[in-house]
Design a protein around this motif. Structure first.
Motif, short mmCIF file in Angstrom:
data_model
loop_
_atom_site.label_atom_id
_atom_site.label_comp_id
_atom_site.label_asym_id
_atom_site.label_seq_id
_atom_site.Cartn_x
_atom_site.Cartn_y
_atom_site.Cartn_z
N ALA A 39 0.82 -1.21 0.00
CA ALA A 39 0.00 0.00 0.00
C ALA A 39 0.86 1.26 0.00
CB ALA A 39 -0.93 -0.01 1.21
N GLU A 40 1.98 1.22 0.72
CA GLU A 40 2.80 2.43 0.86
C GLU A 40 3.78 2.59 -0.29
OE1 GLU A 40 3.71 5.89 3.13
OE2 GLU A 40 2.12 4.40 3.29
N LEU A 41 4.50 1.51 -0.63
CA LEU A 41 5.59 1.62 -1.60
C LEU A 41 5.13 1.50 -3.05
CD1 LEU A 41 8.36 -0.44 0.21
CD2 LEU A 41 7.84 1.99 0.37
N VAL A 42 4.07 0.71 -3.30
CA VAL A 42 3.58 0.53 -4.66
C VAL A 42 2.47 1.53 -4.98
CG1 VAL A 42 2.49 -1.08 -6.28
CG2 VAL A 42 4.20 -1.91 -4.65
N GLU A 43 1.48 1.64 -4.07
CA GLU A 43 0.30 2.44 -4.38
C GLU A 43 0.50 3.93 -4.09
OE1 GLU A 43 -3.17 0.78 -2.52
OE2 GLU A 43 -2.50 -1.27 -2.86
N ARG A 44 1.03 4.26 -2.92
CA ARG A 44 1.08 5.68 -2.54
C ARG A 44 2.37 6.37 -2.95
NH1 ARG A 44 1.87 9.55 1.46
NH2 ARG A 44 3.23 8.26 2.75
N ARG A 45 3.50 5.82 -2.53
CA ARG A 45 4.78 6.50 -2.81
C ARG A 45 5.34 6.16 -4.19
NH1 ARG A 45 8.08 7.35 2.76
NH2 ARG A 45 6.35 7.15 4.23
N ARG A 46 4.94 5.01 -4.74
CA ARG A 46 5.40 4.55 -6.06
C ARG A 46 6.94 4.46 -6.15
NH1 ARG A 46 3.50 8.35 -10.17
NH2 ARG A 46 3.21 9.88 -8.51
N TRP A 47 7.51 3.84 -5.12
CA TRP A 47 8.94 3.58 -5.16
C TRP A 47 9.25 2.42 -6.09
CZ3 TRP A 47 11.00 3.86 0.60
CH2 TRP A 47 10.86 5.18 1.07
N ILE A 48 8.32 1.47 -6.20
CA ILE A 48 8.56 0.27 -6.99
C ILE A 48 7.24 -0.13 -7.64
CG2 ILE A 48 8.13 -1.26 -5.01
CD1 ILE A 48 10.30 -3.13 -6.16
N SER A 49 7.29 -0.71 -8.82
CA SER A 49 6.07 -1.06 -9.55
C SER A 49 5.47 -2.35 -8.99
CB SER A 49 6.38 -1.24 -11.04
OG SER A 49 7.13 -2.43 -11.25
N GLU A 50 4.22 -2.58 -9.38
CA GLU A 50 3.50 -3.78 -8.94
C GLU A 50 4.24 -5.06 -9.34
OE1 GLU A 50 -0.31 -5.93 -7.82
OE2 GLU A 50 0.60 -4.02 -7.29
N GLN A 51 4.65 -5.15 -10.60
CA GLN A 51 5.28 -6.37 -11.07
C GLN A 51 6.65 -6.58 -10.42
OE1 GLN A 51 5.25 -7.16 -15.26
NE2 GLN A 51 3.17 -6.36 -15.55
N ARG A 52 7.42 -5.52 -10.25
CA ARG A 52 8.73 -5.67 -9.60
C ARG A 52 8.55 -6.08 -8.14
NH1 ARG A 52 12.77 -3.07 -13.06
NH2 ARG A 52 14.35 -3.48 -11.49
N PHE A 53 7.52 -5.51 -7.49
CA PHE A 53 7.23 -5.85 -6.10
C PHE A 53 6.87 -7.33 -5.98
CE2 PHE A 53 4.33 -6.34 -2.51
CZ PHE A 53 4.95 -5.62 -1.50
N LEU A 54 5.96 -7.81 -6.84
CA LEU A 54 5.53 -9.20 -6.77
C LEU A 54 6.64 -10.16 -7.14
CD1 LEU A 54 1.91 -9.04 -8.24
CD2 LEU A 54 2.59 -9.35 -5.86
N HIS A 55 7.49 -9.75 -8.07
CA HIS A 55 8.62 -10.61 -8.45
C HIS A 55 9.55 -10.81 -7.25
CE1 HIS A 55 11.27 -12.54 -11.33
NE2 HIS A 55 12.29 -11.85 -10.85
N ALA A 56 9.85 -9.73 -6.54
CA ALA A 56 10.68 -9.84 -5.34
C ALA A 56 9.97 -10.64 -4.26
CB ALA A 56 11.03 -8.44 -4.83
N LEU A 57 8.68 -10.42 -4.09
CA LEU A 57 7.92 -11.13 -3.06
C LEU A 57 7.91 -12.63 -3.32
CD1 LEU A 57 6.01 -11.30 -0.64
CD2 LEU A 57 4.12 -10.73 -2.17
N ASN A 58 7.71 -13.03 -4.57
CA ASN A 58 7.68 -14.45 -4.89
C ASN A 58 9.00 -15.13 -4.55
OD1 ASN A 58 5.07 -14.27 -5.83
ND2 ASN A 58 5.66 -13.96 -7.96
N TYR A 59 10.12 -14.45 -4.78
CA TYR A 59 11.42 -15.01 -4.40
C TYR A 59 11.52 -15.17 -2.89
CZ TYR A 59 16.45 -15.21 -3.48
OH TYR A 59 17.68 -15.56 -3.01
N CYS A 60 11.07 -14.15 -2.15
CA CYS A 60 11.13 -14.21 -0.69
C CYS A 60 10.26 -15.33 -0.15
CB CYS A 60 10.72 -12.88 -0.07
SG CYS A 60 11.82 -11.50 -0.50
N MET A 61 9.14 -15.61 -0.82
CA MET A 61 8.27 -16.70 -0.39
C MET A 61 8.95 -18.06 -0.54
SD MET A 61 5.44 -15.48 0.77
CE MET A 61 4.30 -14.10 0.69
N LEU A 62 9.88 -18.16 -1.47
CA LEU A 62 10.58 -19.42 -1.67
C LEU A 62 11.57 -19.73 -0.56
CD1 LEU A 62 11.55 -19.49 -5.47
CD2 LEU A 62 10.18 -21.17 -4.26
N LEU A 63 12.02 -18.71 0.13
CA LEU A 63 13.13 -18.85 1.07
C LEU A 63 12.66 -19.23 2.45
CD1 LEU A 63 15.08 -15.59 0.14
CD2 LEU A 63 15.59 -17.91 -0.63
N PRO A 64 13.50 -19.92 3.22
CA PRO A 64 13.22 -20.02 4.65
C PRO A 64 13.47 -18.67 5.31
CG PRO A 64 15.37 -20.97 4.16
CD PRO A 64 14.73 -20.62 2.83
#
Length: 447
Positions: A39-64
């Motif tokens: 909500a803060e970084l993608v929607e309001r401040r627009r530091w990072i795009s939706e697709q770049r955010f989800l791409h990073a998130l999916n990698y983090c979900m893979l990790l312990p």
């Protein structure tokens, strides 16, 4: 109305101020924290795009490890190099560590007070609402078609009904993504039609879909080896120092080794590793009692930051109980042990991101590599829903026999869910309001 003007570049100081603020307000577990960052970084401040955010998130979900912390490290690293990633993760974690040390000291020094129990009674239904709202937001972004919805439902049934381990669910989702990426590439492509529409409503981002990968984030074997080497040497150096100062069999050295292993098992969040922490902390090393472990979980649920920070409570009670520095320095012993457990629990997360981030950045746009991550993101929605159901089952039922539904807790959670989903209430205000409701309900029951 869409803002078509690109946002201003973020200074290092501005980024640090945000990560520190997030560390103090990030209630609701990893799902809530990820939703806050989106909500803060993608929607309001627009530091990072939706697709770049989800791409990073999916990698983090893979990790312990704690995925929200890892996501903060990833975005901080992408924006401001290694020092940005390290400080983003540290500032995200340190407030919760300090708060939990304080609460652990109060807990051991003065014991449980009725007013604390009343506050927790109101906060726990709020946590259920926060997780449910976060699951809704994650699902609205990730479940863009029937195939991804089916993966989410399958993951929910696998973990809630079949009791399959989270790593098996991740592997199954990845396999579904591999197959789907070959047979139905449009269904497993990051973003998709709905994602693109959502992205357009936010406007251009500083790190947008077409923004080239910065020089420091480009993959090279030399950087991979350097990041791995520095992280491993740092962990070994701290453990060896503890072993030399206090002995290999000392509680601090034992905690360092034990929580390093625990960090490697935290697939699926803190709840997946809690049985292992319970077995080691209570049964094997006897750092704390079973009752203290349950109380520590309640404290962890109601403090900001990663839920896995409950390990700091385990360390604090262990250091206090074992009187590491003598009976006159119990607070120092507890705080030292809490810091040791936190260091060894979170160090692998920093290593995974700083070493693997460049490799992940190089996979953007490759459907063969991104399709499994898209499927995993869908499966995680089902897992988060199962976590909300787990919370609800334990929060909404009275412990005293005969077991029955606690309608007051259900009512608090329903109102909190409405406030979050309909009126976009802030997390801090919601927690305070529910805590006050808990005080009122407890008072009326005792009157």
């Amino acid at each position: 109305m869409t803002d078509t003007a690109p946002p201003r570049q973020v200074t290092f100081a501005q980024a640090l101020a945000y990560w520190l603020k997030l560390g103090f307000i990030s209630f609701g577990g990893p799902a809530g924290q990820i939703a806050m960052m989106h909500a803060e970084l993608v929607e309001r401040r627009r530091w990072i795009s939706e697709q770049r955010f989800l791409h990073a998130l999916n990698y983090c979900m893979l990790l312990p490890g704690p995925e929200a912390t890892q996501l903060a490290v990833y975005i901080g690293w992408l924006m401001h190099r290694t020092v940005g990633g390290v400080l983003a993760g540290a500032l995200f974690v340190l407030p919760s560590l300090g708060i939990l040390i304080l609460l652990s000291w109060i807990y051991l020094a003065w014991g449980a007070l009725p007013v604390v129990a009343a506050l927790l009674y109101g906060i726990k239904p709020a946590v259920v609402a926060i997780v449910l709202a976060a699951a809704w937001r994650l699902g609205s972004r990730s479940l863009r078609n029937g195939w991804l919805i089916a993966i989410a439902v399958a993951a929910l049934l696998a973990i809630a009904v079949l009791r399959l381990p989270f790593p098996a669910i991740v592997l199954g989702a990845a396999l579904a993504g591999v197959i789907g990426g070959r047979l139905l590439p449009d269904k497993f492509r990051p973003g998709g039609a709905h994602g693109a529409a959502a992205l357009a409503s936010y406007g251009p981002a500083i790190i947008d879909d077409a923004t080239p990968t910065p020089a420091h984030a480009r993959f090279s074997w030399r950087r991979l080896a350097a990041a791995l080497g520095v992280g491993i040497v740092l962990g070994l150096a701290v453990w060896i120092a503890l072993a030399l100062l206090y002995g290999r069999g000392s509680p601090l050295a034992q905690m360092g080794w034990f929580f390093t292993k625990a960090a490697m098992l935290t697939f699926g969040g803190a709840y997946a590793v809690l049985p292992y922490v319970y077995q080691g902390g209570v049964e094997t090393y006897q750092w704390l009692s079973a009752t203290q472990m349950i109380d520590g979980l309640a404290l962890g649920e109601t403090t900001p930051g990663p839920l896995i920070m409950i390990v700091a409570f385990v360390g604090f009670v262990g250091g206090w109980t074992k009187m590491l520095f003598g009976p006159d320095h119990l607070l120092l012993a507890g705080a030292t042990a809490a810091c040791v457990t936190a260091f060894f629990t979170f160090l692998p997360s920093f290593i995974f991101i700083l070493a693997g981030g460049p490799l992940v950045e190089s996979t953007r746009g490759n459907i063969r590599l991104t399709a499994p991550l898209t499927a995993i993101s869908a499966a995680v929605v089902g897992v988060v829903v199962s976590l909300a159901l787990f919370f609800a089952w334990h929060v909404f039922r009275l412990a005293a026999p005969p077991a029955q539904w606690d309608w007051a807790a259900i009512g608090i959670s329903a109102v909190a869910s409405l406030a979050l989903l309909r009126y976009k209430a802030g997390t801090i205000k919601l927690i305070l309001a529910c805590a006050a409701a808990g005080l009122v309900v407890s008072y009326l029951r005792q009157a």
